[in-house]
Design a protein around this motif. Structure first.
Motif, mmCIF file in Angstrom:
data_model
loop_
_atom_site.group_PDB
_atom_site.id
_atom_site.type_symbol
_atom_site.label_atom_id
_atom_site.label_comp_id
_atom_site.label_asym_id
_atom_site.label_seq_id
_atom_site.Cartn_x
_atom_site.Cartn_y
_atom_site.Cartn_z
ATOM 1 N N ILE A 189 -28.079 9.679 30.022
ATOM 2 C CA ILE A 189 -26.997 8.687 29.965
ATOM 3 C C ILE A 189 -26.811 8.221 28.520
ATOM 4 C CG2 ILE A 189 -26.269 6.373 30.680
ATOM 5 C CD1 ILE A 189 -27.767 6.845 33.317
ATOM 6 N N GLY A 190 -27.941 7.992 27.834
ATOM 7 C CA GLY A 190 -27.878 7.574 26.432
ATOM 8 C C GLY A 190 -27.190 8.607 25.555
ATOM 9 N N VAL A 191 -27.541 9.880 25.745
ATOM 10 C CA VAL A 191 -26.912 10.959 24.971
ATOM 11 C C VAL A 191 -25.418 11.011 25.252
ATOM 12 C CG1 VAL A 191 -26.748 13.466 24.720
ATOM 13 C CG2 VAL A 191 -28.991 12.367 24.723
ATOM 14 N N ALA A 192 -25.047 10.866 26.534
ATOM 15 C CA ALA A 192 -23.623 10.894 26.905
ATOM 16 C C ALA A 192 -22.858 9.760 26.219
ATOM 17 C CB ALA A 192 -23.480 10.795 28.427
ATOM 18 N N LEU A 193 -23.451 8.569 26.198
ATOM 19 C CA LEU A 193 -22.795 7.432 25.538
ATOM 20 C C LEU A 193 -22.676 7.656 24.034
ATOM 21 C CD1 LEU A 193 -24.454 4.435 27.448
ATOM 22 C CD2 LEU A 193 -22.073 5.169 27.590
ATOM 23 N N VAL A 194 -23.728 8.194 23.421
ATOM 24 C CA VAL A 194 -23.697 8.459 21.973
ATOM 25 C C VAL A 194 -22.648 9.521 21.651
ATOM 26 C CG1 VAL A 194 -25.001 9.370 20.017
ATOM 27 C CG2 VAL A 194 -26.073 7.726 21.568
ATOM 28 N N VAL A 195 -22.581 10.585 22.484
ATOM 29 C CA VAL A 195 -21.553 11.627 22.284
ATOM 30 C C VAL A 195 -20.170 11.020 22.448
ATOM 31 C CG1 VAL A 195 -20.565 13.753 23.235
ATOM 32 C CG2 VAL A 195 -23.044 13.548 22.938
ATOM 33 N N GLY A 196 -20.016 10.145 23.447
ATOM 34 C CA GLY A 196 -18.737 9.460 23.628
ATOM 35 C C GLY A 196 -18.373 8.633 22.410
ATOM 36 N N PHE A 197 -19.383 8.008 21.806
ATOM 37 C CA PHE A 197 -19.127 7.230 20.591
ATOM 38 C C PHE A 197 -18.667 8.131 19.452
ATOM 39 C CE2 PHE A 197 -20.593 5.821 16.430
ATOM 40 C CZ PHE A 197 -19.881 4.635 16.316
ATOM 41 N N VAL A 198 -19.275 9.315 19.346
ATOM 42 C CA VAL A 198 -18.905 10.241 18.263
ATOM 43 C C VAL A 198 -17.419 10.576 18.347
ATOM 44 C CG1 VAL A 198 -19.213 12.587 17.393
ATOM 45 C CG2 VAL A 198 -21.219 11.217 18.009
ATOM 46 N N PHE A 199 -16.934 10.887 19.547
ATOM 47 C CA PHE A 199 -15.511 11.209 19.701
ATOM 48 C C PHE A 199 -14.640 9.973 19.442
ATOM 49 C CE2 PHE A 199 -17.290 14.764 22.137
ATOM 50 C CZ PHE A 199 -16.527 15.817 21.619
ATOM 51 N N HIS A 200 -15.118 8.817 19.895
ATOM 52 C CA HIS A 200 -14.360 7.582 19.702
ATOM 53 C C HIS A 200 -14.291 7.187 18.228
ATOM 54 C CE1 HIS A 200 -13.289 3.333 19.779
ATOM 55 N NE2 HIS A 200 -14.416 3.087 19.119
ATOM 56 N N ALA A 201 -15.415 7.361 17.493
ATOM 57 C CA ALA A 201 -15.518 6.835 16.130
ATOM 58 C C ALA A 201 -14.572 7.517 15.147
ATOM 59 C CB ALA A 201 -16.963 6.972 15.630
ATOM 60 N N LEU A 202 -14.054 8.670 15.501
ATOM 61 C CA LEU A 202 -13.156 9.381 14.597
ATOM 62 C C LEU A 202 -11.722 8.863 14.683
ATOM 63 C CD1 LEU A 202 -14.502 13.008 15.163
ATOM 64 C CD2 LEU A 202 -15.043 11.440 13.288
ATOM 65 N N ARG A 203 -11.452 7.934 15.643
ATOM 66 C CA ARG A 203 -10.089 7.457 15.837
ATOM 67 C C ARG A 203 -9.772 6.125 15.160
ATOM 68 N NH1 ARG A 203 -10.811 9.508 21.218
ATOM 69 N NH2 ARG A 203 -11.119 7.402 22.018
ATOM 70 N N PRO A 204 -10.560 5.054 15.405
ATOM 71 C CA PRO A 204 -10.170 3.755 14.825
ATOM 72 C C PRO A 204 -10.322 3.722 13.315
ATOM 73 C CG PRO A 204 -12.298 3.571 15.909
ATOM 74 C CD PRO A 204 -11.773 4.937 16.231
ATOM 75 N N ARG A 205 -9.601 2.821 12.701
ATOM 76 C CA ARG A 205 -9.655 2.697 11.249
ATOM 77 C C ARG A 205 -11.003 2.138 10.796
ATOM 78 N NH1 ARG A 205 -5.587 -0.968 7.478
ATOM 79 N NH2 ARG A 205 -6.461 -0.338 5.474
ATOM 80 N N HIS A 206 -11.562 1.223 11.580
ATOM 81 C CA HIS A 206 -12.834 0.603 11.223
ATOM 82 C C HIS A 206 -13.831 0.758 12.371
ATOM 83 C CE1 HIS A 206 -10.929 -1.077 7.720
ATOM 84 N NE2 HIS A 206 -10.034 -1.715 8.462
ATOM 85 N N PRO A 207 -14.415 1.956 12.541
ATOM 86 C CA PRO A 207 -15.381 2.151 13.626
ATOM 87 C C PRO A 207 -16.682 1.401 13.349
ATOM 88 C CG PRO A 207 -15.337 4.072 12.195
ATOM 89 C CD PRO A 207 -14.243 3.162 11.723
ATOM 90 N N LEU A 208 -17.466 1.189 14.412
ATOM 91 C CA LEU A 208 -18.733 0.479 14.282
ATOM 92 C C LEU A 208 -19.645 1.178 13.272
ATOM 93 C CD1 LEU A 208 -20.280 -1.943 15.549
ATOM 94 C CD2 LEU A 208 -21.325 -0.301 17.115
ATOM 95 N N ILE A 209 -19.779 2.491 13.392
ATOM 96 C CA ILE A 209 -20.478 3.313 12.402
ATOM 97 C C ILE A 209 -19.480 4.361 11.929
ATOM 98 C CG2 ILE A 209 -22.358 4.945 11.990
ATOM 99 C CD1 ILE A 209 -23.326 2.142 12.383
ATOM 100 N N ASP A 210 -19.246 4.406 10.643
ATOM 101 C CA ASP A 210 -18.211 5.290 10.100
ATOM 102 C C ASP A 210 -18.750 6.706 9.958
ATOM 103 O OD1 ASP A 210 -16.027 6.383 8.958
ATOM 104 O OD2 ASP A 210 -15.946 5.059 7.220
ATOM 105 N N LEU A 211 -18.495 7.540 10.969
ATOM 106 C CA LEU A 211 -18.972 8.926 10.933
ATOM 107 C C LEU A 211 -18.206 9.769 9.925
ATOM 108 C CD1 LEU A 211 -19.564 9.639 14.738
ATOM 109 C CD2 LEU A 211 -21.172 8.797 13.020
#
Length: 504
Positions: A245-267
């Motif tokens: 579940i943790g890996v799935a959430l982290v992977v989901g974050f990776v896809f999400h982080a590439l969209r907003p201008r100011h992501p929580l962690i800037d990938l």
């Protein structure tokens, strides 16, 4: 006030103003790191005092780690939004408050709860300390800044077992938490007086979706990984379910982080090739080195039957070795390519780890202490230049996000390394017939001495195999390390000339 041309960071050395800031940062960071190792030696005491199993009292460590994983992703955004000074003071207050509450714990449940509160403060101290220091010193002196921040990284693993052993033997378990109160009070006053004035950037919006994905994702992943030593296998549902579940959430974050201008962690920072290579190298290095080094005090305790205090003192050569090499490596990292320094450090560590693969129940203490000193020299030469390589190409605005990213990587890698080495060691020990017969008392009285000697030898063999796994992982780390720059990297475009440090 100084003019930019005369700014403190413009010189080659760390000036008095930056060193004052460093002393405040180191004081706070050393508390959070020291507390991890001090508590680790107190687990048997917690079992006895609270009448709990080892698996239960281990949550005093796991809960702290999970709190760290939860709060670290927030630190980069919060540092930009509220300012590093205010956030650092808040982190100190939370940590000291958590320490006081831990000392007042009435059962194991309350102690675990208060350790989580302590971890929320402790998790912010290291990334904030890195951000404050790198902003104060400027990009051209990050190597020396990392060498200064390396002091608490050394003091924790070395001083923790010594301090913890002494307090448990001479005072009481309450003091492993109460010791943070006077140190924290001094750090708090110094932070108010010494740290430069905040200049927050409140325009950035908070990434709520990123927060809901990354923080629980990291916590669940580390919970699963941290359960491996207890369960002895990766196949347990206690390990697999939260980890997946943790890996799935982290992977989901990776896809999400590439969209907003100011992501929580800037990938998007990974577009920087040097930061990417340094991050991969740091991850592999932390898995191999920190996982293996956790076993060394256990070897002294379980195989050589040393006391907690003696085991802590026997680790001192590692710290002394690192103290010799770290300032030199930090200075060289600002003047030449970090790749050369990191490869030298890892080569030295590999030699030491190679010796540990041959360890047995009667290995000479002269050899062991020499190997620890050698590995300390290697660690001092490798660890901080790796951090330097990641941060020296960032500009003033991205340093907070970069330091947060590096701390997440190191935290996850250290947890993975600890779990891997613990499982390897546990499986080897559980496979010993002599240890099994001693545990079940299925032997004749005259067999006891021979069985005890064989059990000791089997335990030592288990440590040797675990060190062999770490040795192989360390050799793999050399591959990305070869890609680190061998020449000095120029200050990136957009990285401002260091600003004057205003004392107030």
């Amino acid at each position: 006030m100084q003019t930019p041309a005369a700014a403190p960071a413009a010189g080659d050395k760390l000036d008095a103003a930056v060193l004052k800031i460093a002393s405040v940062v180191v004081l706070g960071v050393i508390m959070s790191i020291l507390d991890v190792t001090v508590v680790s030696v107190a687990l048997p005491t917690f079992q006895e005092v609270f009448g709990a199993s080892y698996a239960t009292v281990a949550w005093t460590m796991t809960g702290y780690t999970l709190a760290l994983a939860t709060v670290i992703p927030l630190t980069g955004w919060a540092a930009d939004r509220f300012g590093t000074k205010r956030l650092y003071i808040l982190a100190l207050v939370l940590f000291v408050l958590g320490s006081v509450l831990c000392s007042l714990a009435w059962d194991i449940g309350s102690l675990i709860t208060f350790r989580v509160l302590q971890g929320l403060g402790g998790g912010m101290l290291m990334p904030l300390g890195m951000t404050i220091m790198t902003r104060a010193a400027g990009p051209d002196r990050i190597g020396r800044v990392m060498a200064v921040l390396g002091i608490p990284m050394l003091m924790g693993p070395i001083g923790g077992p010594i301090l913890g052993g002494w307090m448990l033997e001479s005072l009481s378990w309450h003091w492993i938490f109460l010791i943070n109160v006077p140190i924290g009070a001094v750090a708090l006053v110094a932070a108010v007086l010494v740290l430069p004035k905040d200049n927050p950037s409140p325009s950035e919006t908070f990434d709520y979706v990123g927060m809901l994905l990354l923080s629980p994702g990291l916590a669940l992943l580390l919970f699963g990984v941290s359960s491996i030593p207890e369960k002895g296998t990766v196949a347990s549902s206690r390990v697999l379910v939260p980890a997946l579940i943790g890996v799935a959430l982290v992977v989901g974050f990776v896809f999400h982080a590439l969209r907003p201008r100011h992501p929580l962690i800037d990938l998007r920072l990974f577009k920087n090739k040097q930061l990417t290579v340094a991050t991969i190298t740091l991850f592999l290095f932390a898995v191999a080195f920190f996982g293996a080094m956790l076993l060394v005090p256990s070897y002294f305790l379980q195989v050589r039957q040393e006391t907690t205090l003696s085991a802590g003192l026997l680790l001192a050569p590692q710290g002394l070795g690192a103290m010799l090499s770290m300032p030199i490596a930090g200075k060289l990292a600002d003047k030449t390519g970090v790749g050369k320094i990191v490869l030298f450090g890892m080569g030295v560590i590999a030699v030491g780890m190679g010796v540990l693969t041959q360890i047995d129940a009667n290995t000479s203490y002269v050899v062991l202490l020499g190997v620890l000193a050698l590995m300390g020299i290697g660690m001092g030469a490798a660890m901080m230049p790796l951090m330097t390589a990641a941060l020296q190409t960032l500009n003033d605005h991205t340093i907070a996000r970069g330091s947060t990213l590096m701390n997440i990587v190191q935290q996850v890698a250290a947890s993975v390394g600890t779990a891997v080495m613990s499982v390897v060691l546990t499986n080897q020990i559980n496979g010993s017939e002599a240890i099994g017969r001693l545990a079940t008392k299925s032997f004749e009285p005259q067999e006891a001495p021979a069985l005890a000697a064989q059990a000791q030898a089997d335990t030592a063999s288990g440590f040797a195999i675990a060190f062999t796994v770490a040795f192989v992982l360390l050799l793999l780390t050399l591959v990305p390390a070869f890609l680190l720059p061998r020449r000095k990297v120029e200050t990136p475009e957009g990285a401002e000339a260091p600003k004057p440090v205003i004392m107030h």
